[in-house]
Design a protein around this motif. Sequence first.
Motif, PDB file in Angstrom:
ATOM      1  N   PRO A  70      -2.117   1.908 -11.282  1.00  0.00           N
ATOM      2  CA  PRO A  70      -1.312   2.184 -10.064  1.00  0.00           C
ATOM      3  C   PRO A  70      -0.197   3.346 -10.318  1.00  0.00           C
ATOM      4  O   PRO A  70       0.374   3.189 -11.448  1.00  0.00           O
ATOM      5  CB  PRO A  70      -0.717   0.844  -9.847  1.00  0.00           C
ATOM      6  CG  PRO A  70      -0.395   0.089 -11.170  1.00  0.00           C
ATOM      7  CD  PRO A  70      -1.768   0.506 -11.739  1.00  0.00           C
TER       8      PRO A  70
ATOM      9  N   ALA B 278       2.865   5.421  -8.001  1.00  0.00           N
ATOM     10  CA  ALA B 278       3.712   5.746  -6.816  1.00  0.00           C
ATOM     11  C   ALA B 278       3.907   7.171  -6.685  1.00  0.00           C
ATOM     12  O   ALA B 278       4.840   7.457  -6.810  1.00  0.00           O
ATOM     13  CB  ALA B 278       4.760   4.758  -6.665  1.00  0.00           C
TER      14      ALA B 278
ATOM     15  N   GLY C 149       4.068   2.686 -11.459  1.00  0.00           N
ATOM     16  CA  GLY C 149       3.713   1.768 -10.249  1.00  0.00           C
ATOM     17  C   GLY C 149       5.250   1.308  -9.582  1.00  0.00           C
ATOM     18  O   GLY C 149       6.177   1.513 -10.097  1.00  0.00           O
TER      19      GLY C 149
ATOM     20  N   ASP D  11       1.404   2.252  -4.026  1.00  0.00           N
ATOM     21  CA  ASP D  11       0.995   2.571  -5.180  1.00  0.00           C
ATOM     22  C   ASP D  11      -0.457   3.206  -4.946  1.00  0.00           C
ATOM     23  O   ASP D  11      -1.038   2.382  -3.965  1.00  0.00           O
ATOM     24  CB  ASP D  11       0.713   1.107  -5.948  1.00  0.00           C
ATOM     25  CG  ASP D  11       1.853   0.606  -6.699  1.00  0.00           C
ATOM     26  OD1 ASP D  11       2.718   1.679  -6.994  1.00  0.00           O
ATOM     27  OD2 ASP D  11       1.935  -0.647  -7.009  1.00  0.00           O
TER      28      ASP D  11
END
Length: 306
Positions: free
Chosen positions: A187, A189, A276, A224
């Motif tokens: 993940p 972001a 993430g 994410d």
Amino acid sequence: MAPTILVVGATGNTGKNVIHNLPKLIQSSSNFRILGLTRSLNNPVSQELAAIPQVEMQEKDWTTIDANWLKEQEVVRVFIAPHNLPHQFLDESAFYVAALEAGIEYLVKISTSEHFIGPASPVFYGRAHWAIEKMLSQPEYDSLKWTSLRPNVFTTAYLTTAVDWIKNYRKAGTKDHLKLVMGADTPVALVDPDDVGTVAAVLLSLEDPSPHNRAMYVINGPEDINGKKIVEAIEEISGAKVQDVEYKNTRIFSSFGKLYASLYAATEIVWSGQFGLTASPTSEEVIKLARPETKLVDSLKKMLLE
């Protein structure tokens, strides 16, 4: 001439949205002049920005700016998105020395991810941002208020190949081999540069930015994302199935010569899972100022229009 808010990098990733937002945010302070710097006034983006009320665009290399020029232009506040070339510290530190001498009240700078910043970082521009922030934190700079924004990885950095795939499919109907720097499942972001520019504009418009002096704020995107989700977004937008995809592809850095090792080190840190929302949340102050809201599909659609 009116008191001026200077936007260095006005036509760049984050600067465009600083310019777009400032006039609306400072309506009650109509005496402010917004001055954007550009490499060329003939650039379509420069011309678009110049048409906005209260905005003036000038051709000027920011690395040549001195205290006298800042005083002549009556600059009181500054937004700066510096380059991240090997000579970043030389150019950026000289600009802040000039800003200090010129009596600038407040500046907002774009830094880099908090996970890249440090004196022993393998990422060369992470070391430069660390040195700059340490310099600005010294007592000699007490009269200059500043805020450093530390965005997560920009969508524009990691979605370019996805945009190219969609464009090629729309143009020729071909389903190319898709190469993504992102890992399949890790993940990250990713943050849209426009969201970062909005945060900067809000800070610059504050009547009293003192509560944010010497703050270093993390800015992540609202969700994410991983390589598989990018593929899903491509398929949603294009209406076509991606049949051939390679994750963790770093061959796009091969043309950077001796900088390759540093850029590869940066991607390895991104793949480590530290980027993430849970591991690296957006600063609460940023959420209160202007919560980042641009999602993956919307970022891709914007990039497709550029």
